[in-house]
Design a protein around this motif. Structure first.
Motif, short mmCIF file in Angstrom:
data_model
loop_
_atom_site.label_atom_id
_atom_site.label_comp_id
_atom_site.label_asym_id
_atom_site.label_seq_id
_atom_site.Cartn_x
_atom_site.Cartn_y
_atom_site.Cartn_z
N SER A 316 -7.06 12.47 -74.59
CA SER A 316 -5.97 12.84 -73.58
C SER A 316 -5.71 12.58 -72.53
O SER A 316 -4.69 13.19 -71.97
CB SER A 316 -5.89 14.45 -74.23
OG SER A 316 -7.38 14.89 -74.14
N TRP A 391 -6.73 22.67 -75.04
CA TRP A 391 -5.85 22.67 -76.33
C TRP A 391 -6.79 21.98 -77.69
O TRP A 391 -6.87 22.11 -79.04
CB TRP A 391 -4.58 22.67 -76.20
CG TRP A 391 -3.78 23.29 -77.70
CD1 TRP A 391 -3.03 21.80 -78.30
CD2 TRP A 391 -4.33 24.68 -78.79
NE1 TRP A 391 -2.94 22.82 -79.87
CE2 TRP A 391 -2.86 24.43 -79.54
CE3 TRP A 391 -4.37 25.88 -78.06
CZ2 TRP A 391 -3.10 24.87 -80.34
CZ3 TRP A 391 -4.60 26.66 -79.36
CH2 TRP A 391 -3.36 26.59 -80.43
N GLY A 397 -4.14 18.25 -81.04
CA GLY A 397 -3.55 17.82 -80.49
C GLY A 397 -3.61 18.24 -79.25
O GLY A 397 -4.11 18.81 -78.71
N THR A 398 -1.92 18.01 -78.46
CA THR A 398 -2.18 18.04 -76.96
C THR A 398 -1.29 18.92 -76.96
O THR A 398 -0.25 19.54 -77.34
CB THR A 398 -2.37 17.24 -76.17
OG1 THR A 398 -1.18 16.38 -76.20
CG2 THR A 398 -3.53 16.24 -76.28
N VAL A 399 -0.89 19.94 -75.57
CA VAL A 399 -0.02 20.25 -74.78
C VAL A 399 0.76 19.73 -73.70
O VAL A 399 0.20 18.57 -73.37
CB VAL A 399 -0.14 21.89 -73.78
CG1 VAL A 399 0.20 22.41 -73.69
CG2 VAL A 399 -1.31 23.26 -75.50
N ASP A 400 2.34 19.39 -73.93
CA ASP A 400 3.13 19.14 -73.09
C ASP A 400 3.07 19.28 -71.60
O ASP A 400 3.19 20.93 -71.53
CB ASP A 400 4.85 18.99 -73.37
CG ASP A 400 5.41 17.92 -72.72
OD1 ASP A 400 4.92 17.26 -73.23
OD2 ASP A 400 6.40 18.03 -72.94
N ALA A 402 5.12 19.27 -69.67
CA ALA A 402 6.32 21.66 -69.52
C ALA A 402 6.21 22.88 -69.94
O ALA A 402 6.07 23.65 -69.47
CB ALA A 402 7.39 21.00 -70.47
N PHE A 403 4.89 22.71 -70.34
CA PHE A 403 4.19 24.21 -70.97
C PHE A 403 3.91 24.39 -69.04
O PHE A 403 4.10 25.53 -69.58
CB PHE A 403 2.78 23.77 -71.99
CG PHE A 403 2.00 25.61 -72.12
CD1 PHE A 403 2.48 25.95 -72.46
CD2 PHE A 403 0.95 25.29 -71.40
CE1 PHE A 403 1.62 27.58 -72.82
CE2 PHE A 403 0.09 26.44 -71.19
CZ PHE A 403 0.68 27.28 -72.18
N LYS A 406 6.27 25.32 -67.60
CA LYS A 406 7.33 27.03 -67.96
C LYS A 406 6.58 28.19 -67.15
O LYS A 406 6.98 29.13 -67.04
CB LYS A 406 7.66 26.67 -69.19
CG LYS A 406 9.05 26.37 -69.69
CD LYS A 406 9.21 26.45 -70.79
CE LYS A 406 9.65 24.99 -71.22
NZ LYS A 406 9.78 25.20 -73.23
N MET A 407 5.23 27.77 -67.51
CA MET A 407 4.09 28.78 -68.18
C MET A 407 4.30 29.43 -66.23
O MET A 407 3.96 30.99 -66.01
CB MET A 407 3.00 28.90 -68.19
CG MET A 407 3.48 28.96 -70.01
SD MET A 407 4.65 30.52 -70.00
CE MET A 407 2.70 31.12 -70.48
#
Lengths: 789, 130
Positions: A316, A391, A397-400, A402-403, A406-407
């Motif tokens: 990733s 993650w 899997g990975t995190v986009d 955008a996460f 947003k946070m």
């Protein structure tokens, strides 16, 4: 010789560590030897680093590391940077900085311990040196042990016993990854590792305080180091961002890549620590928070090392380091666990004595509560980023990206507001009315500023709130910084740093939220409109750089009669076996125009109209000829080399009847590296037509596509070559860089005034000045700078 | 003090809830082409690009098209928004991030994995011998 240096450095560090451990139990006589062995370890580490640099500069390719990352064609500055191009070297760089910082740390400790701190007993247990240096040398021993495990001094025949005979010296090295051949890349890792090393110091002080169970001085001792670490690490992170923006052509400076994140998290934590430490200094509360944050900052450094160096995130990250091998992996786990558990364990162990005596309840409207809330928000941001980055380990899997956006957006809004408020608040207790009154002006200004911006561009509510909160804090900090600056420049550090952060925030909003991006295809010499500019591709010019043939693609960008030339670069890299691209950027005052090259499309020899599809055995009438596809010619075709992506030729046997002549020809297609090249073929009897094998279908129906070009036919004016670009504008990106510079300066001024204050406090020992106002200044003016150095 | 405690707890709860939703929205899991074509969710697929099929950049759409085989050996056409990824030619394996659309995999991002980029192999050594 290198291995001996590393091993002796490791051994000396171990001995020094044991001696310091003995000294910490009160046996002072061991201190002298502890220092001696520590200096020996430092000397060995620095000598080994110098030796490795020497090996690289003198091209000793019999060493695998030298062979692997450098070559004869590199200039000296890049040669030196190959030192940390690989894992072994970057651990060595870290160990090197630990050694250098260690020397200063020891000096610092000797001076403090000798003169005695305010309120400290001058017995052996009052000294900080033994435990701090014990912890520090333990960390250094771990780093050196990694280098013992994974030595940069292996010979090629040791690394590849099957392929190289003993004594074999390769003629040249493999060279440095072209992406790393850049000025920013040469200075970014050293700064980052200097920051990582500096973060070890507050950790060591926190451990020492916990072991001694005395919490009155550690924070004063650790704070200058904490500020130093924050400054250096912050600078290093943004330099990495600048590299990604200007060289890699990511189109941005931040991509929430695991490697970026894992240096950002410790930085956020240490910034939070700085704030609780300030609160602790003034109120003698918040002990636990400061200790935990200082410990966590270093733990996060170790954790990020584990994440990026163990190969665990391999899938990733663009930085994809390879798996370092089982033993290093295990060792990294032990390294991480040991320091995490001992740090957190110690806090639990001392829980009772860490309780702040509740003499007076903390007022909500006080600067310390605001500082604490700020630290909590920062920690929340660090947590969000850490969880997102980890993650891939927790689940597949990975995190986009955008996460993260947003946070962190609401958290960043909070940070702006809290920061602004905290500066208006007084320590201990603020008068509500006065406080409310002081908010009005900056709040009005911030709202007004936001409304002006909203008229022009800002439409998103949350973004508008973010702008307002940043402006709010910016106004408050600027006003105070200005007042202080007039009296004593260095005192304005904290406010300056905040101004920097708020400018950075505004820059981030402008350059990311309001960035416009389009893909454009520019045919040679034909102006096209994009993003309000007229762009014209004027052809390419070759140039030599780092021994490689590269091409500037000249694009004239015009608007309102004013124009400038941008020259993004593309070239074929032997090293990467692929096309590499560098963007070019026009830095205007309010924005950047960013051109990132994507491809150069060369004109095709045939057009879509010239193509016919013929099945195997079929005969078709084309342009007055009968064309029959007999069979494939696989004589120059090899399935295996195909799979490996090597050059391969696929042919099609054709029978052409033109007039009364019947002729057999073979049209061929050369496939290399996924690119197909159609080799033109003509008839012997009639050179009017050219045949191209443009496509091949093997599975299912066997058929070919042929491009048949009539050379006498009236052609379009030759289709020009076409440059494909991603063009974007980055409004107010200068605020990002400017904000960073201001922030780093702010850190520097705070650090400087800290040192001054330190010496002042030493002389005028136990007096603690409670100041109800933040506007204290000029107190400590008369201090000689000599004491610093 | 009690008010602040309650306020603190509420803030934390709100933060966690928001975080949870943001998280489950942006989670991208590893998948294969079969699963991806069934659920049409954004995911990432690891595999190899098929070197004997075409891999080319289409200037009219600004997309890069290639064929990829996932770890279960099922094949699919991959359309990437953007240019040929750096180091694509030497990639040992690739990871495509995106979702299945109209029978092809529409990728937003393609990562290339090239171990040899960072570490030499014995074979390279022979080539550079005296």
């Amino acid at each position: 010789m290198g291995s001996i240096l590393i091993q002796s450095g490791f051994a000396a560090a171990m001995i020094s560590m044991i001696l310091y451990l003995l000294a910490s139990t009160g046996k002072e006589k061991y201190l002298k030897y502890g220092r001696l062995f520590f200096h020996l370890s430092v000397a060995a580490t620095i000598a080994s680093a110098a030796y490795l640099v020497y090996l690289i500069i003198s091209h000793q390719f019999q060493y695998t590391y030298v062979w692997n990352y450098s070559s004869k064609s590199l200039p000296v500055n890049l040669l030196v940077s190959t030192f940390y191009a690989g894992q072994e070297g970057s651990f060595h760089l870290w160990a090197f900085f630990m050694a250098v910082i260690g020397v200063f740390l020891l000096q610092f400790l000797l001076k403090r311990d000798k003169s005695g701190l305010p309120n400290s007993q001058n017995s052996g247990s009052g000294k900080y040196e033994p435990i701090v240096m014990f912890t520090f040398t333990l960390i250094q021993a771990f780093l050196l042990f990694i280098l013992v495990l994974k030595s940069p001094y292996l010979y090629v025949w040791e690394s590849f016993p099957k392929d190289a005979a003993i004594g074999f010296i390769p003629e040249d090295g493999r060279g440095l990854n072209p992406l790393l051949q850049n000025f920013w890349m040469t200075i970014h890792p050293p700064i980052l590792f200097a920051g990582f090393s500096a973060l070890a110091v507050p950790f060591c002080f926190a451990i020492a305080a916990l072991v001694k169970n005395r919490y009155s001085e550690w924070m004063k001792l650790a704070l200058p180091w904490t500020l130093f670490a924050g400054m250096i690490l912050g600078l290093g992170i943004m330099l990495g961002g600048y590299w990604a923006y200007g060289v890699l052509g990511w189109g941005g400076y931040w991509a929430w890549d695991p490697v970026e994140n894992s240096s950002l998290v410790p930085w956020i934590v240490i910034v939070a620590a700085i704030h609780t430490m300030l609160a602790e200094e003034k109120t003698s509360g918040f002990k636990k928070s400061s200790l935990i944050l200082c410990i966590m900052a270093f733990v996060m450094v170790l954790y990020s090392t584990f994440l990026t160096r163990s190969g665990i995130l391999g899938d990733s990250s663009v930085h994809s380091f390879v798996d370092p091998g089982q033993e290093v992996y295990l060792f990294l786990v032990i390294f991480l666990l040991l320091f995490t558990l001992s740090g957190i364990g110690l806090i639990f162990f001392r829980m009772k004595s860490l309780k702040t005596p509740k003499t007076e309840s903390t007022d909500v409207l006080s600067r310390e509560s605001a500082l604490f809330t700020g630290a909590v928000v920062l920690s929340a941001a660090a947590l969000v980023i850490a969880v997102g980055t980890s993650w891939p380990i927790i689940s597949k899997g990975t995190v986009d990206a955008a996460f993260y956006n947003k946070m962190n957006l609401p958290l960043a809004i909070f940070i702006g507001i809290i920061n602004g408020l905290s500066i208006l608040l007084a320590w201990k207790h603020s008068e509500e009315k006065r406080f409310m009154k002081s908010i009005i002006l900056p709040a009005v200004l911030a709202v007004a500023g936001t409304i002006i911006l909203a008229v022009f561009a800002v439409r998103d509510v949350l973004i508008a709130v973010f702008v307002a909160s940043s402006l709010f804090s910016l106004f408050i900090n600027s006003r105070i910084a200005y007042k202080i600056f007039i009296n004593n420049k260095t005192k304005a550090g904290a406010y300056l740093a905040h101004i920097g952060v708020m400018l950075l925030f505004l820059g981030i909003i402008g350059s990311s939220k309001y960035s416009e991006e389009v893909n454009v295809s520019l045919p040679l010499n034909q102006p096209k409109e994009a993003l309000g500019y007229t762009m014209t591709y004027k052809g390419s010019t070759p140039f030599k750089d780092m021994g490689e043939e590269k091409y500037h693609f000249n694009v004239v960008v015009e608007k309102d009669g004013k124009g400038f030339l941008l020259q993004p670069v593309m070239y074929y890299s032997e090293y990467s076996e692929g096309i590499l691209k560098n963007p070019d950027i026009a830095n205007l005052i309010t924005k950047d125009v960013y051109l990132s090259p994507m491809a150069l499309e060369e004109p095709k020899a045939y057009s879509q109209d010239d193509i016919v599809t013929i099945h195997k055995g079929e005969e078709k009438e084309v342009k007055g000829m009968k064309v029959k596809f007999i069979d494939f010619d696989r004589s120059k075709f090899n399935q295996e080399s195909m799979q490996e992506g090597k050059d391969n030729i696929m042919g099609a046997e054709l029978e052409i009847t033109s007039g009364y002549e019947k002729e057999k020809i073979t049209a061929e297609q050369k496939i290399s590296q996924g690119e197909t090249e159609n080799i033109p073929v003509k008839l012997k009897s009639n050179d009017r037509y050219t045949f191209y094998l443009s496509n091949v279908t093997v599975s299912g129906e066997t058929s070919i596509e042929l491009g048949i070009v009539d050379d006498q036919a009236i052609k379009d004016p030759e289709a020009p070559e076409m440059l494909v670009l991603t063009a974007s504008t980055k409004p107010f990106i200068n605020l990002v860089w400017g904000g960073t510079v201001v922030m780093v300066l702010g850190f520097f001024f705070s650090l400087y005034s800290r040192y001054k204050k330190f010496d002042y406090g030493k002389k005028d020992s136990s007096k603690i000045i409670y100041n109800n106002s933040h506007k204290k200044n000029g107190h400590h003016k008369v201090q000689s700078e000599k004491q610093l150095k | 003090m009690k008010k602040t405690t309650i306020f603190g707890i509420v803030t934390i709860v709100v933060f966690l809830v928001v975080g949870f939703f943001a998280f489950s929205e942006s989670k991208i899991e590893y998948s294969d082409f079969q699963k991806a074509s069934e659920n049409h969710k954004t995911c990432q697929v690891k595999g190899n690009w098929i070197k004997d099929k075409e891999a080319k950049f289409d200037a009219t759409t600004n997309q890069f098209v290639f064929y990829m085989k996932d770890e279960n050996n099922s094949e699919m056409k991959v359309v990437l928004d953007g240019a040929r990824p750096n180091n694509f030619e030497m990639a040992e394996s690739v990871v495509a991030k995106g979702k299945v659309k109209d029978g092809y995999f529409h990728a937003k991002e393609v990562l290339t994995k090239c171990p040899s980029k960072y570490e030499g192999k014995g074979e390279n050594l022979k080539q550079s011998g005296i």
